[in-house]
Enzyme design. Structure first.
Site, PDB file in Angstrom:
ATOM      1  N   CYS A   2       0.304  -1.292  -0.242  1.00 28.82           N
ATOM      2  CA  CYS A   2      -0.032   0.131  -0.374  1.00 28.82           C
ATOM      3  C   CYS A   2       0.705   1.049  -0.119  1.00 28.82           C
ATOM      4  O   CYS A   2       2.143   1.194   0.513  1.00 28.82           O
ATOM      5  CB  CYS A   2      -1.093  -0.239   1.583  1.00 28.82           C
ATOM      6  SG  CYS A   2      -1.981  -0.867   1.784  1.00 28.82           S
ATOM      7  N   ARG A  27       2.641   0.574  -5.373  1.00 28.71           N
ATOM      8  CA  ARG A  27       3.018  -0.274  -3.742  1.00 28.71           C
ATOM      9  C   ARG A  27       1.641  -1.369  -3.865  1.00 28.71           C
ATOM     10  O   ARG A  27       1.497  -1.860  -2.955  1.00 28.71           O
ATOM     11  CB  ARG A  27       3.278   0.761  -3.244  1.00 28.71           C
ATOM     12  CG  ARG A  27       4.105   0.754  -2.887  1.00 28.71           C
ATOM     13  CD  ARG A  27       3.988   2.137  -1.754  1.00 28.71           C
ATOM     14  NE  ARG A  27       4.566   2.098   0.182  1.00 28.71           N
ATOM     15  CZ  ARG A  27       5.638   1.178  -0.066  1.00 28.71           C
ATOM     16  NH1 ARG A  27       7.083   1.578  -0.558  1.00 28.71           N
ATOM     17  NH2 ARG A  27       5.578   0.704   1.650  1.00 28.71           N
ATOM     18  N   TRP A  74      -3.110  -2.378  -1.655  1.00 27.18           N
ATOM     19  CA  TRP A  74      -3.260  -4.094  -2.073  1.00 27.18           C
ATOM     20  C   TRP A  74      -3.332  -4.406  -0.045  1.00 27.18           C
ATOM     21  O   TRP A  74      -2.873  -4.539   0.527  1.00 27.18           O
ATOM     22  CB  TRP A  74      -1.228  -3.772  -1.891  1.00 27.18           C
ATOM     23  CG  TRP A  74      -1.474  -5.499  -2.557  1.00 27.18           C
ATOM     24  CD1 TRP A  74      -1.183  -5.460  -3.714  1.00 27.18           C
ATOM     25  CD2 TRP A  74      -0.835  -6.243  -1.598  1.00 27.18           C
ATOM     26  NE1 TRP A  74      -0.697  -7.464  -3.453  1.00 27.18           N
ATOM     27  CE2 TRP A  74      -0.623  -7.441  -2.904  1.00 27.18           C
ATOM     28  CE3 TRP A  74      -0.356  -6.831   0.122  1.00 27.18           C
ATOM     29  CZ2 TRP A  74      -0.915  -8.849  -1.926  1.00 27.18           C
ATOM     30  CZ3 TRP A  74      -0.499  -7.644   0.088  1.00 27.18           C
ATOM     31  CH2 TRP A  74       0.273  -9.259  -0.846  1.00 27.18           C
ATOM     32  N   ASN A  98      -0.393   1.856   5.960  1.00 28.99           N
ATOM     33  CA  ASN A  98       0.313   0.524   5.081  1.00 28.99           C
ATOM     34  C   ASN A  98       1.187  -0.389   6.048  1.00 28.99           C
ATOM     35  O   ASN A  98       1.682  -0.284   6.399  1.00 28.99           O
ATOM     36  CB  ASN A  98       1.557   1.511   4.116  1.00 28.99           C
ATOM     37  CG  ASN A  98       2.408   0.580   3.861  1.00 28.99           C
ATOM     38  OD1 ASN A  98       1.982  -0.805   3.889  1.00 28.99           O
ATOM     39  ND2 ASN A  98       3.855   0.655   3.794  1.00 28.99           N
ATOM     40  N   GLY A  99       1.065  -1.666   6.269  1.00 29.33           N
ATOM     41  CA  GLY A  99       1.460  -2.488   6.913  1.00 29.33           C
ATOM     42  C   GLY A  99      -0.083  -3.490   7.400  1.00 29.33           C
ATOM     43  O   GLY A  99      -1.125  -3.702   6.362  1.00 29.33           O
ATOM     44  N   GLU A 479      13.773 -18.303 -13.039  1.00 27.31           N
ATOM     45  CA  GLU A 479      13.476 -16.545 -12.911  1.00 27.31           C
ATOM     46  C   GLU A 479      12.249 -16.776 -14.156  1.00 27.31           C
ATOM     47  O   GLU A 479      11.415 -15.567 -14.022  1.00 27.31           O
ATOM     48  CB  GLU A 479      15.123 -15.629 -13.671  1.00 27.31           C
ATOM     49  CG  GLU A 479      14.553 -14.616 -13.702  1.00 27.31           C
ATOM     50  CD  GLU A 479      13.657 -13.536 -12.944  1.00 27.31           C
ATOM     51  OE1 GLU A 479      13.607 -13.881 -12.442  1.00 27.31           O
ATOM     52  OE2 GLU A 479      13.533 -12.409 -13.409  1.00 27.31           O
ATOM     53  N   LYS A 483       8.754 -15.662 -14.487  1.00 24.62           N
ATOM     54  CA  LYS A 483       8.621 -13.650 -14.492  1.00 24.62           C
ATOM     55  C   LYS A 483       6.362 -14.703 -16.150  1.00 24.62           C
ATOM     56  O   LYS A 483       6.484 -13.539 -16.013  1.00 24.62           O
ATOM     57  CB  LYS A 483       9.344 -13.261 -16.074  1.00 24.62           C
ATOM     58  CG  LYS A 483      10.451 -12.715 -15.427  1.00 24.62           C
ATOM     59  CD  LYS A 483      10.382 -10.822 -15.429  1.00 24.62           C
ATOM     60  CE  LYS A 483      10.431 -11.040 -13.470  1.00 24.62           C
ATOM     61  NZ  LYS A 483      11.526 -10.575 -12.682  1.00 24.62           N
ATOM     62  N   GLU A 486       3.552 -13.906 -13.890  1.00 27.87           N
ATOM     63  CA  GLU A 486       3.372 -13.096 -13.391  1.00 27.87           C
ATOM     64  C   GLU A 486       3.547 -12.072 -13.854  1.00 27.87           C
ATOM     65  O   GLU A 486       1.945 -11.803 -13.490  1.00 27.87           O
ATOM     66  CB  GLU A 486       4.266 -12.717 -12.309  1.00 27.87           C
ATOM     67  CG  GLU A 486       6.055 -12.055 -12.792  1.00 27.87           C
ATOM     68  CD  GLU A 486       7.059 -11.700 -11.255  1.00 27.87           C
ATOM     69  OE1 GLU A 486       7.776 -11.560 -11.911  1.00 27.87           O
ATOM     70  OE2 GLU A 486       6.495 -10.839 -10.442  1.00 27.87           O
ATOM     71  N   HIS A 502      12.744 -36.979 -12.892  1.00 27.04           N
ATOM     72  CA  HIS A 502      12.223 -37.618 -11.555  1.00 27.04           C
ATOM     73  C   HIS A 502      11.216 -36.874 -10.871  1.00 27.04           C
ATOM     74  O   HIS A 502      10.173 -36.670 -10.011  1.00 27.04           O
ATOM     75  CB  HIS A 502      13.482 -36.852 -10.007  1.00 27.04           C
ATOM     76  CG  HIS A 502      14.704 -37.501 -10.480  1.00 27.04           C
ATOM     77  ND1 HIS A 502      14.866 -38.537  -9.221  1.00 27.04           N
ATOM     78  CD2 HIS A 502      15.798 -36.982 -10.929  1.00 27.04           C
ATOM     79  CE1 HIS A 502      16.587 -38.897  -9.721  1.00 27.04           C
ATOM     80  NE2 HIS A 502      17.070 -37.725 -10.285  1.00 27.04           N
ATOM     81  N   LYS A 601       4.605  -4.015  -6.046  1.00 20.56           N
ATOM     82  CA  LYS A 601       6.023  -3.835  -6.340  1.00 20.56           C
ATOM     83  C   LYS A 601       6.980  -3.868  -5.038  1.00 20.56           C
ATOM     84  O   LYS A 601       8.042  -4.439  -4.944  1.00 20.56           O
ATOM     85  CB  LYS A 601       6.136  -2.569  -7.376  1.00 20.56           C
ATOM     86  CG  LYS A 601       7.923  -2.594  -7.203  1.00 20.56           C
ATOM     87  CD  LYS A 601       8.153  -3.408  -8.587  1.00 20.56           C
ATOM     88  CE  LYS A 601       9.254  -3.086  -9.084  1.00 20.56           C
ATOM     89  NZ  LYS A 601      10.226  -4.321  -9.757  1.00 20.56           N
TER      90      LYS A 601
HETATM   91  C1  F6R Z   1       9.405 -11.221  -9.349  1.00 20.77           C
HETATM   92  C2  F6R Z   1       9.383  -9.595  -8.369  1.00 20.77           C
HETATM   93  C3  F6R Z   1       9.539 -10.167  -6.865  1.00 20.77           C
HETATM   94  C4  F6R Z   1      10.221  -9.431  -6.056  1.00 20.77           C
HETATM   95  C5  F6R Z   1      10.521  -9.908  -4.579  1.00 20.77           C
HETATM   96  C6  F6R Z   1      11.611  -8.620  -4.011  1.00 20.77           C
HETATM   97  O1  F6R Z   1       9.789 -10.300 -10.402  1.00 20.77           O
HETATM   98  O2  F6R Z   1       9.778  -8.770  -8.939  1.00 20.77           O
HETATM   99  O3  F6R Z   1       9.382 -11.402  -6.767  1.00 20.77           O
HETATM  100  O4  F6R Z   1      12.039 -10.040  -6.509  1.00 20.77           O
HETATM  101  O5  F6R Z   1       9.401  -9.183  -4.448  1.00 20.77           O
HETATM  102  O6  F6R Z   1      11.321  -8.075  -3.879  1.00 20.77           O
HETATM  103  P1  F6R Z   1      12.856  -6.710  -3.192  1.00 20.77           P
HETATM  104  O7  F6R Z   1      13.581  -7.216  -4.515  1.00 20.77           O
HETATM  105  O8  F6R Z   1      11.776  -5.802  -3.452  1.00 20.77           O
HETATM  106  O9  F6R Z   1      12.875  -7.382  -2.150  1.00 20.77           O
END
Ligand code: F6R
Length: 606
Positions: A2, A27, A74, A98-99, A479, A483, A486, A502, A601
């Site tokens: 948030c 956020r 959020w 926020n929290g 990764e 990607k 998500e 396996h 984010k």
């Molecule tokens: C995926 C992504 C998340 C962040 C994760 C950690 O694309 O962005 O998996 O990598 O939430 O976030 P930070 O790096 O801000 O600790």
């Protein structure tokens, strides 16, 4: 998560609040709302969904107050409806939060028994009621807030307004970041300095447990014990606030294309290119004495750590312990006194990573962090910061931050290896030169988008996609899968290629694309066997490799030709095709690439 914002202004503030919230949408974006004080009266507007819904609402029903607070949500407790949107109100008190308030259920029961009526399903609403309750008992806003804060358990950043007090806003921070901004006759509050960028660059970051009383004349800050404290005023650099999409359709595309530049910038921070040497900041610990490094992080940052483990173990010959932060923090592993703990985070605010950092600190570890936001909590609580110079990353899916994290990891591995005498000066030179070629290789890769656009058509039809990689390419498979899922919402899994038989091989049929990340390194032949096992079961293979297509020894759906690079630096270049495959698949499918559903984010809650 948030985002919160507050303004004590000299003209109507609703539009400025929305402008600031736009910069905080990273956020969370489930709902948004603002409340203002107009001649002592609190008025609010809220809307479900993205900020534009709130803007439309405000266009129809404007707010005129010169004092206001705003929130972009959020959802944690309660569905993302308008009714659950902040600001919350109770008897002349309005709050944005926020929290997470961990003891909200207990507080709510007590307050309900005293006659308080709750309107929402959120944990946050209880804060407004607690303060209103204390005011009803005769306490002034400052005293009432102080009493309420003492009863809250959990994490919060708060902005609070009081009916009848047009020149007052109270802020509090515990576990969630909050910045105060100073203007001329105006004061601001925001979850970060970017939110306040259009108004001021004169910033104070509240510290853990701080709370502050703001009026147009300034801010009085108190620590958790209620003692008046001074916190530094810093100038937030304008460069770190520049955020627009340039010529790109999405921030994610812009950020993918920025990689050659930001990787160069990050490498230049750690490498003396004239001498071909890595120059690390003082870690405060003699590398020769490091017997183990423990790494923890979340999501993409964790995958950067996984690559780092291969590098540090292979080149510096230091054992590395690595875990996802949300597991590490509760596993509470024994750590050798005087060891080095390393945390990786783009935002520097991820709750689990921060909690792990604090655990490691309590165990006497030296704390180093690789972070992108230098003013973040993780950076500030670290003994030594190894910054990534990626600039603001706005797309929710991390791209340039990941490759910059890899760049720092690579330099760290080389620097430690040399300091321990595990590599010779000539080997260091070779590795540094390989790193120096990365921006050029990535620029070249970015000229071939047509291939990814074509593959996106096929991938978009898949229900499941498998990514395989071995050794240092295994984290890249993880990764790639992250990607794709998500941003396109296609189910994808990353596997160590050796694990295929396996279990996951049971999934293979002609409808499951298998993306194989396999540079021509010492493990390539092993991965060829896995590709043949896939091909024998009708699986459709997309091979990402610097070998010729026929080296796979089986039919391929596609071959993404990679430049020949040094085995050491392959993870940096191979990150780009997995990003582009996900990006083009998602844009072809028309999803919200920069703000995928259910995500945010910065994950500042557990
Ligand atoms: C995926 C992504 C998340 C962040 C994760 C950690 O694309 O962005 O998996 O990598 O939430 O976030 P930070 O790096 O801000 O600790």
């Amino acid at each position: 998560m948030c985002g919160i914002v507050g303004i004590l202004g000299t003209k109507p503030v609703a539009n400025d609040l929305v402008d600031a919230l736009r910069r905080l949408e990273y956020r969370g974006y489930d709902s948004a709302g603002v409340a203002t004080l107009e001649h002592g009266h609190l008025e609010r507007r809220r809307a479900q969904g993205k900020l534009r819904n709130l803007e439309q609402r405000l266009a129809k029903e404007p707010l005129q107050g010169h004092t206001g607070i705003g929130h972009t949500r959020w959802a944690t407790h309660g569905r993302p409806t308008e009714n659950n949107a902040h600001p919350h109100m109770s008897k002349g008190v309005s709050i944005v939060h926020n929290g997470i308030i961990e003891n909200f259920a207990e507080l709510r029961r007590t307050l309900s028994a005293k006659g308080h009526r709750f309107e929402t399903d959120t944990d946050s609403e209880v804060i407004a009621h607690l303060i209103a309750d204390a005011m009803h008992d005769g306490h002034d806003p400052v005293e009432a807030t102080k009493m309420a804060l003492g009863q809250l358990k959990g994490a919060f950043a708060l902005a609070i307004l009081f009916a009848g007090h047009d020149d007052l806003m109270i802020a509090a921070r515990q576990g969630s970041p909050l910045a105060i901004g100073y203007g001329t006759g105006e004061m601001y509050l925001g979850s970060d300095a970017i939110a306040l960028a259009p108004f001021t660059s004169d910033i104070t970051y509240l510290e853990e447990g701080d709370w502050a009383v703001l009026t147009r004349a300034g801010a009085t800050i108190y620590d958790a014990a209620g003692k008046k404290v001074k916190r530094a005023r810093v100038r937030s650099s304008a460069g770190s606030m520049l955020i627009d999409k340039g010529n790109h359709k999405h921030y994610m595309a812009k950020e993918i294309f920025e990689q050659p530049e930001v990787i160069s910038r990050t490498l230049a921070n750690y490498i003396d290119f004239v001498e071909s040497r890595v120059v690390l900041p003082d870690l405060g610990i003699n590398p020769a004495h490091i017997s183990q490094i423990s790494i923890s992080a979340c999501g993409t940052a964790y995958y950067a750590g996984l690559v780092g483990r291969y590098w540090i173990e292979r080149y510096a010959r230091i054992p590395v312990e690595i875990d996802i932060a949300s597991e590490f923090r509760y596993r509470e592993p024994p750590l050798q006194k005087g060891g080095l703990s390393l945390f990786i985070s783009q935002s520097g605010e991820t709750a689990d990573t921060l909690a792990t950092l604090r655990y490691c600190k309590s165990q006497g570890q030296r704390i180093a962090s690789i972070v992108n936001v230098k003013t973040s909590t993780i950076a500030r609580e670290s003994d030594v910061v190894l910054p990534t110079l990626a600039g603001p990353e706005i797309g929710v899916a991390s791209t340039k931050a990941f490759t910059c994290q890899l760049s720092v990891m690579a330099c760290l591995a080389i620097g430690l290896a040399r300091a321990r005498g595990a590599i010779s000066p000539a080997e260091e030179q070779e590795l540094v030169q390989a790193l120096a070629e990365i921006p050029r290789h990535i620029s070249h890769l970015l000229t071939n988008e047509a291939q990814y656009e074509a593959l996106a058509h096929d991938l978009s039809k898949a229900k499941d996609v498998l990514y395989l990689g071995r050794g240092v390419s295994y984290p890249l498979a993880l990764e790639g899968a992250l990607k794709l899922k998500e941003i396109s919402y296609i189910h994808a899994e990353g596997y160590a290629a050796g694990e295929l038989k396996h279990g996951p091989i049971a999934l293979i049929d002609e409808n499951v694309p298998v993306i194989v990340v396999a540079p021509n390194d010492h493990l390539f032949e092993k991965t060829v066997s896995n590709m043949q096992e896939v091909a024998a079961r009708g699986g459709k293979i997309i091979l990402v490799s610097d070998t010729a297509a026929d080296a796979a020894g089986c039919e391929l759906m596609a071959h993404i030709a990679m430049p020949k690079g040094h085995a050491f630096t392959n993870p940096l270049t191979y990150a780009v095709p997995v990003q582009l495959l996900a990006y083009h698949t998602a844009t072809f499918m028309g999803t919200d690439v920069d703000q995928p559903r259910n995500l945010a984010k910065s994950v500042t809650v557990e």
